[in-house]
Design a protein around this motif. Structure first.
Motif, PDB file in Angstrom:
ATOM      1  N   GLY A  22       0.757  -1.181   0.051  1.00 45.88           N
ATOM      2  CA  GLY A  22       0.001  -0.099  -0.198  1.00 45.88           C
ATOM      3  C   GLY A  22       0.978   1.496   0.087  1.00 45.88           C
ATOM      4  N   MET A  23       2.029   1.122   0.761  1.00 44.94           N
ATOM      5  CA  MET A  23       2.749   2.272   0.877  1.00 44.94           C
ATOM      6  C   MET A  23       3.520   2.419  -0.470  1.00 44.94           C
ATOM      7  N   ILE A  24       4.089   1.393  -1.267  1.00 41.53           N
ATOM      8  CA  ILE A  24       4.435   1.490  -2.594  1.00 41.53           C
ATOM      9  C   ILE A  24       3.378   1.998  -3.353  1.00 41.53           C
ATOM     10  N   ARG A  25       2.299   1.530  -3.484  1.00 46.49           N
ATOM     11  CA  ARG A  25       0.987   2.000  -4.195  1.00 46.49           C
ATOM     12  C   ARG A  25       1.006   3.496  -4.156  1.00 46.49           C
ATOM     13  N   LEU A 168      -5.464  -6.541  -4.321  1.00 50.75           N
ATOM     14  CA  LEU A 168      -5.693  -5.233  -4.626  1.00 50.75           C
ATOM     15  C   LEU A 168      -4.875  -4.163  -5.008  1.00 50.75           C
ATOM     16  N   ASN A 169      -3.799  -4.191  -4.143  1.00 51.24           N
ATOM     17  CA  ASN A 169      -2.895  -3.151  -4.140  1.00 51.24           C
ATOM     18  C   ASN A 169      -1.876  -3.666  -5.419  1.00 51.24           C
ATOM     19  N   CYS A 171      -2.664  -5.154  -8.147  1.00 45.41           N
ATOM     20  CA  CYS A 171      -3.486  -4.860  -9.299  1.00 45.41           C
ATOM     21  C   CYS A 171      -3.485  -3.191  -9.623  1.00 45.41           C
ATOM     22  N   ILE A 172      -3.645  -2.411  -8.551  1.00 44.24           N
ATOM     23  CA  ILE A 172      -3.442  -0.951  -8.736  1.00 44.24           C
ATOM     24  C   ILE A 172      -1.986  -0.548  -9.056  1.00 44.24           C
ATOM     25  N   ILE A 173      -0.946  -1.167  -8.495  1.00 41.43           N
ATOM     26  CA  ILE A 173       0.338  -0.804  -8.599  1.00 41.43           C
ATOM     27  C   ILE A 173       0.714  -1.164 -10.287  1.00 41.43           C
ATOM     28  N   THR A 174       0.278  -2.422 -10.583  1.00 40.70           N
ATOM     29  CA  THR A 174       0.639  -2.888 -11.946  1.00 40.70           C
ATOM     30  C   THR A 174      -0.127  -2.105 -13.086  1.00 40.70           C
ATOM     31  N   ALA A 175      -1.315  -1.646 -12.594  1.00 39.42           N
ATOM     32  CA  ALA A 175      -2.046  -0.591 -13.630  1.00 39.42           C
ATOM     33  C   ALA A 175      -1.002   0.869 -13.698  1.00 39.42           C
ATOM     34  N   ALA A 176      -1.011   1.351 -12.717  1.00 42.21           N
ATOM     35  CA  ALA A 176      -0.281   2.442 -12.679  1.00 42.21           C
ATOM     36  C   ALA A 176       1.206   2.494 -13.381  1.00 42.21           C
ATOM     37  N   VAL A 177       1.834   1.455 -13.292  1.00 42.69           N
ATOM     38  CA  VAL A 177       3.443   1.485 -13.629  1.00 42.69           C
ATOM     39  C   VAL A 177       3.372   1.110 -15.131  1.00 42.69           C
ATOM     40  N   ILE A 178       2.427   0.159 -15.417  1.00 43.78           N
ATOM     41  CA  ILE A 178       2.405  -0.396 -17.017  1.00 43.78           C
ATOM     42  C   ILE A 178       1.712   0.272 -17.872  1.00 43.78           C
ATOM     43  N   PHE A 179       0.541   0.847 -17.352  1.00 40.93           N
ATOM     44  CA  PHE A 179      -0.549   1.312 -18.435  1.00 40.93           C
ATOM     45  C   PHE A 179      -0.930   2.650 -18.220  1.00 40.93           C
ATOM     46  N   SER A 180      -0.336   3.446 -17.387  1.00 44.28           N
ATOM     47  CA  SER A 180      -0.636   4.786 -17.072  1.00 44.28           C
ATOM     48  C   SER A 180      -0.573   5.686 -18.288  1.00 44.28           C
ATOM     49  N   ASN A 181       0.573   5.355 -19.213  1.00 44.20           N
ATOM     50  CA  ASN A 181       0.388   6.289 -20.475  1.00 44.20           C
ATOM     51  C   ASN A 181      -0.541   5.837 -21.828  1.00 44.20           C
ATOM     52  N   GLN A 182      -1.356   4.734 -21.455  1.00 42.80           N
ATOM     53  CA  GLN A 182      -1.904   4.340 -22.416  1.00 42.80           C
ATOM     54  C   GLN A 182      -3.560   4.721 -22.240  1.00 42.80           C
TER      55      GLN A 182
END
Length: 531
Positions: A22-25, A168-169, A171-182
């Protein structure tokens, strides 16, 4: 008692992994989106889902259903438990589907409700509506997940529910790091990550439910008296168990009227406050509620014999343990205060370094660091009261006593509404944090003053005073050690922060051991298996 403490410690270790993620997220969100209008819009849109998730898993469904499920499991009535589960799932599915449809259609209304400072048609309002609609399916999922957590807790399975926030954390981390520019806007990727995380959480719990035989559809009935009783208590249970979360929501509503970033400051401060709660209070309350409920369900409580009259108690004799609910609760709350008070003092001592090293990079500037650090100090002041309230609520609900927690919740929420209006004019966003803390203290005092079933308040008070005394010594020690690293580079500061925390925690534990603190002695005996 050893069994109880070890279960709580096991859950705490899993919660530690979740909180680290959660802190990393949050650090990733702060780095990519900072603390401005965009991040405020996400936190405003996410707040109702986060609130429902917490009050459903930690509050409403747990407090309403666990005593009933635990009684069935304690009496080996798995078919009746399955019938309860399927009947509750039937109504929750209908309510969840209806709520999702209405939420998507009336998204602007909900944003107006949760962010009265956002004008209709503004960018913040429009963006919040978009994010709210994307996350709306998560609302249906969270009801199912919360119900399954209640069943698993009541059956003694604590590890699977404790691991679901990790998913949950991730999934959110993966989405933010990999797909944020898409995605356009970029912040939409966080909302998609929340919904995807809910689906993964649900899929993770289904096998454990099937193993318990919860999907035996032959037992399904349209109306189950136990489920009916649980649903009747949902409203009062929400007020009693989720007053802290409701107060945070009220503070967030007020913050939406302040300068951009205020909502984010409160959110990041809350995340750090949740860290000691998740590691100490939540595991103890999670284990305590089903254990007390099962003990009450098997008639282990003897109303004619007040617990306060038992002169001696062997922590390692489970036969004696199961004869007295209040002694188990007494040990639990003393252990929570023993651990959460030094954690509170340590965070106060290192509030700015913690915020700076976790979030102070990228779009998260020094102004955001200072504001978040100040909010953290005022909010953490009441964390001991929040922790104590969770245990008192668990004790009352295990005995099907809803009135006292409900009244305490009403007092806490009422105080917060008044104090928010008073302090925000004088202190700004930091005043909202102070209001939440003082309101938590007011609710706890009302619960503690009742002292149900002979709970020995003097022993808890003495334990708290000992913890405060040793924590004050730790405060000066930690501040002195941090001063040796404060002007160094970012990497050296990170190492210094870890060293300061480690020495502070070690010094506290060593000091309590040398002074023969009863709680430290009990921990040592349990984990070293001493007799």
């Amino acid at each position: 008692m050893a069994h109880f403490i070890k279960k709580a410690a096991s859950i705490s270790s899993i919660s530690l992994i979740s909180r680290i993620l959660g802190m990393i997220r949050d650090a990733i969100i702060a780095f990519i989106f900072g603390a401005d209008t965009v991040s405020d819009a996400f936190f405003i849109a996410f707040r109702p889902f986060d609130l429902v998730r917490k009050i459903m898993s930690d509050g409403i469904l747990s407090s309403s259903f666990i005593p009933l499920f635990a009684e069935q499991f304690a009496q080996n009535k798995k078919e009746q438990a399955a019938a309860m589960f399927l009947n509750a799932l039937f109504f929750i599915s209908i309510a969840g589907a209806l709520m999702v449809g209405l939420g998507i259609y009336f998204a602007p209304f909900w944003v107006d409700l949760f962010a009265p400072g956002y004008g209709a048609g503004s960018y913040s309002h429009t963006l919040s509506c978009l994010l709210f609609r994307i996350m709306m399916p998560y609302m249906f999922i969270v009801f199912f997940v919360a119900l399954s957590m209640s069943v698993l807790h009541a059956s003694g399975n604590f590890h699977v529910p404790a691991a679901t926030p990790v998913l949950l954390n991730l999934c959110i981390i993966t989405a933010a790091v990999i797909f944020s520019n898409q995605f356009t806007p970029k912040i939409a990727v966080l909302a998609i990550g929340v919904t995807a995380g809910g689906i993964v959480q649900l899929a993770f719990q289904i096998p454990s439910l099937a193993k318990l035989g919860m999907f035996d559809f032959k037992t399904f009935v349209r109306v189950n008296p136990h489920v009916k009783k649980a649903f009747i208590t949902l409203g009062p249970s929400m007020i009693g168990a989720a007053a802290f979360q409701i107060n945070l929501l009220v503070a967030g509503l007020t913050a939406s009227k302040l300068d951009p970033g205020a909502v984010s400051y409160l959110n990041y401060a809350e995340r750090l406050v949740q860290f000691p709660l998740a590691l100490v209070a939540s595991p103890v309350a999670t284990v305590l509620l089903p254990m007390l409920s099962a003990m009450a369900g098997t008639r282990c409580l003897k109303p004619g014999k007040p617990s306060g009259g038992v002169p001696r108690f062997n922590f390692f004799d489970q036969t004696e343990e199961t004869q007295d609910l209040s002694l188990l609760f007494d040990a639990g709350i003393r252990m929570v205060f023993f651990l959460i008070i030094p954690a509170t003092v340590g965070i106060i001592a290192l509030n700015r370094p913690i915020v700076l090293l976790l979030f102070g990079r990228g779009a998260f500037d020094l102004t955001a660091v200072d504001q978040t650090g100040q909010c953290l100090v005022f909010m953490i002041l009441g964390v001991w009261a929040v922790a104590g309230t969770r245990l008192f609520v668990a004790f009352h609900y295990a005995l099907s006593n809803i009135r006292q927690p409900f009244m305490a919740g009403v007092v806490s929420i009422g105080c917060n509404v008044l104090l928010c209006r008073f302090f925000v004019e004088r202190m700004g966003v930091t005043g909202l944090s102070l209001s939440v803390s003082l309101s938590a203290v007011a609710g706890f005092i009302l619960l503690a003053a009742s002292r149900p079933f002979g709970i020995r308040g003097r022993g808890v008070l003495v334990c708290a005073c000992r913890a405060v005394f040793m924590s004050v010594i730790m405060f000066f020690l930690v501040r002195w050690i941090w001063g040796l690293w404060s002007d160094s580079s970012r990497i050296i500061q990170a190492a210094g922060l870890v060293i300061s925390i480690s020495i502070g925690a070690g010094g506290y534990l060593v000091g309590t051991r040398l002074t023969s603190n009863p709680e430290m002695v009990m921990l040592t005996r349990i984990f070293l298996k001493q007799k």
